[in-house]
Design an enzyme around this catalytic site. Sequence first.
Site, PDB file in Angstrom:
ATOM      1  N   ARG A 131       0.833  -1.203   0.000  1.00 16.71           N
ATOM      2  CA  ARG A 131       0.000   0.000   0.000  1.00 16.71           C
ATOM      3  C   ARG A 131       0.865   1.249   0.000  1.00 16.71           C
ATOM      4  O   ARG A 131       0.509   2.258  -0.635  1.00 16.71           O
ATOM      5  CB  ARG A 131      -0.961  -0.002   1.190  1.00 16.71           C
ATOM      6  N   LYS A 233      -3.231   5.496   1.691  1.00 16.29           N
ATOM      7  CA  LYS A 233      -3.017   6.093   3.013  1.00 16.29           C
ATOM      8  C   LYS A 233      -2.228   7.393   2.840  1.00 16.29           C
ATOM      9  O   LYS A 233      -1.010   7.453   3.038  1.00 16.29           O
ATOM     10  CB  LYS A 233      -2.297   5.107   3.934  1.00 16.29           C
TER      11      LYS A 233
END
Length: 244
Positions: A131, A233
């Site tokens: 991620r 994120k």
Amino acid sequence: MTIFDLWAQIVIMGNQSSTVSPPQMSDSTDPGSPALLDASKLKITRAGTLKHLQPIETLRFGQAFSDHMIVATHDPITGWSVPEVKPYGPIALDPASSCFQYGGNVFEGMKAYLGPDGKARLFRPDLNMRRLERSCARLALPPIDGDVVLELVKRLVEFERRWIPKESGYSLYMRPTVIATRPGLGVIASDHAILYILASPTGPYFPQGLEAVSLLAVSDNVRAWPGGTGSHKVAGNYSPGFLP
């Protein structure tokens, strides 16, 4: 415990498990090309004085930090600098840096625990690293090798081992962060960046115990939308939520 102990651990939580394998180090064979991030070159500058460990009952999420952090910088000509373990402290930045003006910041959060055998474990950190790579790509930050970042996280866990709480429900929270540091105004992608990794001993996120949380779903304020950054994120996902 050595870093090889961390590599070898089987991470188990609930019914999910994964094996953390040694990351493959990247290297550039062309001496004229920008340097890749290389954990094998990690240098260490120790703090002159170590902090006292905080009483376990006073730990709150994100309020205390260990003695050291890891920092590396990216320059578009020279590439990534040699990463360094250095005393925890402020980072000097140009006031016109992209991170301030255009919000080019991404981060991850993961926890290191001590198992019953006394060995440190991270819960599925490989997924955090994938991620992190996607988040950097989404904000057009300099490319980063998540496997190398994970190796640096493990090195910091090992280096700051005394900060991992032994009590159940407590952990050492690891926060790898990449910020855009291009010095100047202009709405263009940043080719300068800083990677830093923090370690924070923490107690339960809900000190009084995990209880049901009442939620109100509204459409006046939206955090994620098709084509947006909600699945990444990035820092910009969070600050718009403070007002609602």
